[in-house]
Scaffold this motif. Structure first.
Motif, PDB file in Angstrom:
ATOM      1  N   GLN A 161      61.774 100.302  75.145  1.00 31.72           N
ATOM      2  CA  GLN A 161      60.681 100.468  74.194  1.00 31.72           C
ATOM      3  C   GLN A 161      60.776  99.522  73.002  1.00 31.72           C
ATOM      4  N   VAL A 162      61.981  99.143  72.633  1.00 36.85           N
ATOM      5  CA  VAL A 162      62.152  98.318  71.445  1.00 36.85           C
ATOM      6  C   VAL A 162      62.950  97.066  71.799  1.00 36.85           C
ATOM      7  N   CYS A 163      62.544  95.949  71.225  1.00 35.06           N
ATOM      8  CA  CYS A 163      63.197  94.672  71.505  1.00 35.06           C
ATOM      9  C   CYS A 163      63.912  94.172  70.250  1.00 35.06           C
ATOM     10  N   LEU A 164      64.954  93.389  70.467  1.00 42.07           N
ATOM     11  CA  LEU A 164      65.676  92.772  69.365  1.00 42.07           C
ATOM     12  C   LEU A 164      65.876  91.298  69.674  1.00 42.07           C
ATOM     13  N   GLY A 165      65.471  90.447  68.751  1.00 37.81           N
ATOM     14  CA  GLY A 165      65.665  89.005  68.884  1.00 37.81           C
ATOM     15  C   GLY A 165      66.371  88.452  67.671  1.00 37.81           C
ATOM     16  N   ILE A 166      67.009  87.309  67.819  1.00 34.63           N
ATOM     17  CA  ILE A 166      67.748  86.677  66.728  1.00 34.63           C
ATOM     18  C   ILE A 166      67.024  85.405  66.292  1.00 34.63           C
ATOM     19  N   ILE A 167      66.747  85.302  65.004  1.00 37.86           N
ATOM     20  CA  ILE A 167      66.111  84.122  64.418  1.00 37.86           C
ATOM     21  C   ILE A 167      67.167  83.370  63.613  1.00 37.86           C
ATOM     22  N   ASP A 168      67.458  82.133  64.006  1.00 42.31           N
ATOM     23  CA  ASP A 168      68.404  81.288  63.280  1.00 42.31           C
ATOM     24  C   ASP A 168      67.622  80.325  62.391  1.00 42.31           C
ATOM     25  N   VAL A 169      67.824  80.446  61.089  1.00 38.03           N
ATOM     26  CA  VAL A 169      67.070  79.655  60.117  1.00 38.03           C
ATOM     27  C   VAL A 169      67.996  78.614  59.495  1.00 38.03           C
ATOM     28  N   PRO A 170      67.731  77.318  59.688  1.00 37.76           N
ATOM     29  CA  PRO A 170      68.595  76.280  59.089  1.00 37.76           C
ATOM     30  C   PRO A 170      68.443  76.248  57.575  1.00 37.76           C
ATOM     31  N   ALA A 194      61.650  86.279  53.716  1.00 40.76           N
ATOM     32  CA  ALA A 194      60.583  87.136  54.234  1.00 40.76           C
ATOM     33  C   ALA A 194      60.067  86.522  55.527  1.00 40.76           C
ATOM     34  N   VAL A 195      59.617  87.361  56.451  1.00 38.91           N
ATOM     35  CA  VAL A 195      59.134  86.899  57.747  1.00 38.91           C
ATOM     36  C   VAL A 195      57.733  87.436  57.983  1.00 38.91           C
ATOM     37  N   TYR A 205      63.037  93.701  60.080  1.00 45.45           N
ATOM     38  CA  TYR A 205      63.928  92.542  60.054  1.00 45.45           C
ATOM     39  C   TYR A 205      65.188  92.862  59.247  1.00 45.45           C
ATOM     40  N   MET A 206      66.297  92.227  59.636  1.00 43.81           N
ATOM     41  CA  MET A 206      67.554  92.419  58.926  1.00 43.81           C
ATOM     42  C   MET A 206      68.409  91.172  59.057  1.00 43.81           C
ATOM     43  N   GLN A 207      68.952  90.683  57.944  1.00 45.79           N
ATOM     44  CA  GLN A 207      69.867  89.541  58.002  1.00 45.79           C
ATOM     45  C   GLN A 207      71.217  90.013  58.507  1.00 45.79           C
ATOM     46  N   ILE A 208      71.758  89.330  59.529  1.00 47.84           N
ATOM     47  CA  ILE A 208      73.010  89.776  60.140  1.00 47.84           C
ATOM     48  C   ILE A 208      74.120  88.742  60.063  1.00 47.84           C
ATOM     49  N   ASP A 209      73.816  87.528  59.550  1.00 52.65           N
ATOM     50  CA  ASP A 209      74.870  86.516  59.471  1.00 52.65           C
ATOM     51  C   ASP A 209      74.469  85.425  58.486  1.00 52.65           C
ATOM     52  N   THR A 210      75.462  84.864  57.812  1.00 58.21           N
ATOM     53  CA  THR A 210      75.276  83.728  56.925  1.00 58.21           C
ATOM     54  C   THR A 210      76.395  82.724  57.173  1.00 58.21           C
ATOM     55  N   SER A 228      71.100  84.094  60.010  1.00 63.39           N
ATOM     56  CA  SER A 228      70.594  84.715  61.236  1.00 63.39           C
ATOM     57  C   SER A 228      69.924  86.033  60.877  1.00 63.39           C
ATOM     58  N   ILE A 229      68.709  86.211  61.373  1.00 64.98           N
ATOM     59  CA  ILE A 229      67.902  87.395  61.090  1.00 64.98           C
ATOM     60  C   ILE A 229      67.590  88.099  62.400  1.00 64.98           C
ATOM     61  N   ALA A 230      67.842  89.406  62.452  1.00 62.96           N
ATOM     62  CA  ALA A 230      67.483  90.205  63.625  1.00 62.96           C
ATOM     63  C   ALA A 230      66.050  90.698  63.462  1.00 62.96           C
ATOM     64  N   LYS A 231      65.241  90.468  64.501  1.00 65.48           N
ATOM     65  CA  LYS A 231      63.863  90.939  64.526  1.00 65.48           C
ATOM     66  C   LYS A 231      63.772  92.107  65.497  1.00 65.48           C
ATOM     67  N   MET A 232      63.242  93.259  65.020  1.00 65.61           N
ATOM     68  CA  MET A 232      63.098  94.438  65.862  1.00 65.61           C
ATOM     69  C   MET A 232      61.623  94.809  65.957  1.00 65.61           C
ATOM     70  N   TYR A 233      61.146  94.999  67.178  1.00 66.05           N
ATOM     71  CA  TYR A 233      59.736  95.264  67.379  1.00 66.05           C
ATOM     72  C   TYR A 233      59.518  96.110  68.631  1.00 66.05           C
TER      73      TYR A 233
END
Length: 393
Positions: free
Chosen positions: A48-57, A68-69, A372-377, A383-388
């Motif tokens: 039902q729920v997905c999690l993806g990782i967004i890596d922002v340079p 913000a996303v 969204y939640m930041q999970i790494d620096t 790195s930001i986790a996206k949950m939807y």
């Protein structure tokens, strides 16, 4: 007598007694005993729920403290304050114009980064919010006699220039910084009266973007922490105040009132709770909250449809750090991972274990409907986790 039956009786009493307009409801749970409810682990929620990782340079030597996303765009602050600070007594690095604080964008599809705004000095910028059309943030121009100011930048107009829309001098509050939240029409934030004069010193303000007007929305409120952002999800604004026992000589909170206001339907739900309150969050289905920042093994839940109030045990998940609602699900960040909870089935599942690579952080509900939640620096990226929700399931 079951909790569901008791809740129905309470709802009936309220309906015949009346509590304001026909769209207002009051539910008194102050005498309800705290009974921890343990949910069962299940993998079905992963459908039902997905999690993806967004890596922002991020730029070299820069640090990102706010982002913000919205859909495929990430907006983030980049500053060099830590890099320029003399931590080892070897002498500070001489700053240049390149070290001025920036607001940047990152396009997930193209991988392109842009500088949208560059401050006139090396200052702190925090609390970015966006609805995809405008971007706001809070900045602290310490060289001026101003504690904070809110700036706004249009994302749809070409060559748009950031402008200050209001600052701390425009209100009577005493906080040195605020935590704004953006809706499609307004910006909301908490500020504080003199704590020595007012038992409940928190006020809720709003800024109407179209009218360019500040309004005092509500007063006589409380905050468990000045860094709480007001909850605004599905048009519902959630505020609260805490109460000391009758006759108490000192300010010791024991029960609380939560106010869930639907600004679109002009209705309000008031919950009288048997616990202290920290950071209540409400949407169209639930209201959730913790008791305090020192107690992390439980999460209170009020279900609008059933009228039930329960206290969920989080012990098996590792104790909460942050939590957020995602439609009919609850997302919880603990010290060991990200978890998803489904109140309807009283089940939970793990979405991400942190290990050595990732770590816990705060969870934000964005206006695109995702969490969204930041999970790494690191030195090169955040790195930001996206949950939807996966609406195909």
């Amino acid at each position: 007598m079951g909790k569901r039956y008791i809740a129905l009786i309470l709802m009936f009493i309220v309906s015949i007694a009346g509590c304001g307009s026909k769209d207002d409801s009051l539910f008194d749970f102050r005498e309800q005993k705290k009974e921890m409810v343990s949910y069962t682990e299940s993998d079905h929620l992963k459908e039902q729920v997905c999690l993806g990782i967004i890596d922002v340079p991020i730029p070299e030597h820069a640090y990102v403290s706010s982002w913000a996303v919205y859909d495929d765009m990430v907006y983030y602050e980049a500053d060099y304050i830590d890099y320029l600070t003399d931590h080892e007594g070897k002498g500070a690095i001489e700053p240049t114009a390149e070290h001025r604080t920036k607001v940047m964008s990152y396009d997930m599809q193209s991988g392109e980064t842009k500088i949208l705004y560059q401050a006139e000095d090396i200052i702190a910028i925090t609390d970015l919010c966006t609805d995809g059309k405008i971007l706001i943030w809070e900045e602290y121009p310490r060289l001026e006699n101003v504690s904070w100011r809110i700036k706004m930048l249009s994302l749809t107009e070409k060559d748009s220039v950031a402008e200050t829309i209001f600052s701390d001098g425009d209100t009577e509050g005493e906080l040195w910084d605020i935590i704004p939240n953006l809706t499609e029409q307004k910006i909301y934030w908490y500020d504080q009266d003199d704590v020595e004069k007012d038992e409940h010193p928190i006020k809720l303000y709003s800024y109407d973007i179209k009218k360019e007007e500040i309004k005092l929305e509500k007063e006589g409120l409380d905050l468990a922490s000045p860094y709480e952002q007001i909850s605004i999800i599905d048009g519902k604004i959630c505020t609260y105040e805490m109460h000391a026992p009758d006759g108490a000589k000192q300010k010791y909170f024991k029960t609380s009132s939560i106010y869930i206001e639907d600004r679109e339907k002009n209705g309000k739900i008031t919950l009288l709770t048997p616990s202290k309150i920290m950071h209540p969050v409400a949407n169209e289905k639930f209201c959730i909250w913790g008791e305090s920042y020192e107690s992390d093994d439980e999460l209170w839940l009020y279900d609008y449809q059933s009228g039930q109030l329960e206290c969920i045990s989080l012990e098996m998940m590792g104790g909460k750090f942050a939590y957020m609602l995602l439609d009919d699900l609850i997302i919880v960040s603990t010290r060991n991972g990200i978890w998803c909870i489904e109140p309807e089935t009283q089940t939970y599942t793990n979405m991400l274990l942190f290990g050595d690579e990732y770590s816990y952080g705060n969870i934000w509900h964005a206006l695109d409907g995702n969490a969204y939640m930041q999970i790494d620096t690191s030195e090169e990226k955040i790195s930001i986790a996206k949950m939807y929700k996966d609406h195909r399931s």
